[in-house]
Design an enzyme around this catalytic site. Sequence first.
Site, short mmCIF file in Angstrom:
data_model
loop_
_atom_site.label_atom_id
_atom_site.label_comp_id
_atom_site.label_asym_id
_atom_site.label_seq_id
_atom_site.Cartn_x
_atom_site.Cartn_y
_atom_site.Cartn_z
N GLY A 56 35.00 44.34 35.99
CA GLY A 56 34.99 42.82 35.98
C GLY A 56 33.59 42.36 36.73
CD GLN A 68 31.30 39.92 41.56
OE1 GLN A 68 31.96 39.86 40.40
NE2 GLN A 68 31.17 40.87 42.23
CB CYS A 121 34.63 43.77 45.46
SG CYS A 121 33.63 42.36 44.86
CG LEU A 122 30.39 45.76 41.20
CD1 LEU A 122 30.07 45.27 39.90
CD2 LEU A 122 29.57 47.32 41.48
CG HIS A 176 38.80 41.34 41.94
ND1 HIS A 176 38.90 42.62 42.88
CD2 HIS A 176 37.55 41.09 41.93
CE1 HIS A 176 37.51 42.58 43.47
NE2 HIS A 176 36.57 41.86 42.69
CD GLU A 177 35.86 40.19 38.34
OE1 GLU A 177 35.19 39.50 38.98
OE2 GLU A 177 35.99 41.41 38.66
CG HIS A 193 34.71 37.31 42.70
ND1 HIS A 193 33.96 37.51 43.85
CD2 HIS A 193 34.96 38.62 42.18
CE1 HIS A 193 33.93 38.81 44.33
NE2 HIS A 193 34.28 39.41 43.08
ZN LIG Z 1 34.66 41.51 42.85
#
Ligand SMILES: [Zn+2]
Length: 167
Positions: free
Chosen positions: A45, A50, A92-93, A134-135, A138
């Site tokens: 995701g 991000q 998470c990236l 999660h997304e 953000h």
């Molecule tokens: Zn993330």
Amino acid sequence: MVRDIVTYPDPILAAEAGEVEEVTPEIQALIDDMVETMYAKEGVGLAAPQVGRSLRIITVDPSGPSARDALTVLINPRITCTEGEQESEERCLSVVDATCTFKRAQKITVEGLNKNGDPVTLEFEDFPAIVFQHEIDHLHGVLIIDHVSRLKRALYDKKVRKRLKRA
Ligand SMILES: [Zn+2]
């Protein structure tokens, strides 16, 4: 085009992302880049902040970068209903070298616009429900480290400060 991933503590990751007013060709190009970037970085995701754009757009594919058969793009997504609870271990990236375990809803209903700007209502449970939560976090400036204890958070901040000093 694969874009660079913004990492913590960049302030854009802590900001409330802006509503997308109109699904223009520029927005669609951003979405294409997000999907490409998500797969290239082997994520399941990605949220627009991000890649440095503070806009309410997410791309999700819980099947992962090798299968790539469950892509959902949502613009201005909103969780309208949650049910149950599940334990979740997340990475998470944008939060390098952290794994956080905490509780998420088991099942969610999400409303938003698809890539063409048409309204959709979708339901997810289990792992896909985790990825969407999660997304969408953000878009509200919330990261996985915001879900853990203050002590764990402080330890992570210390690790990041050390890494930034070395860089
Ligand atoms: Zn993330």
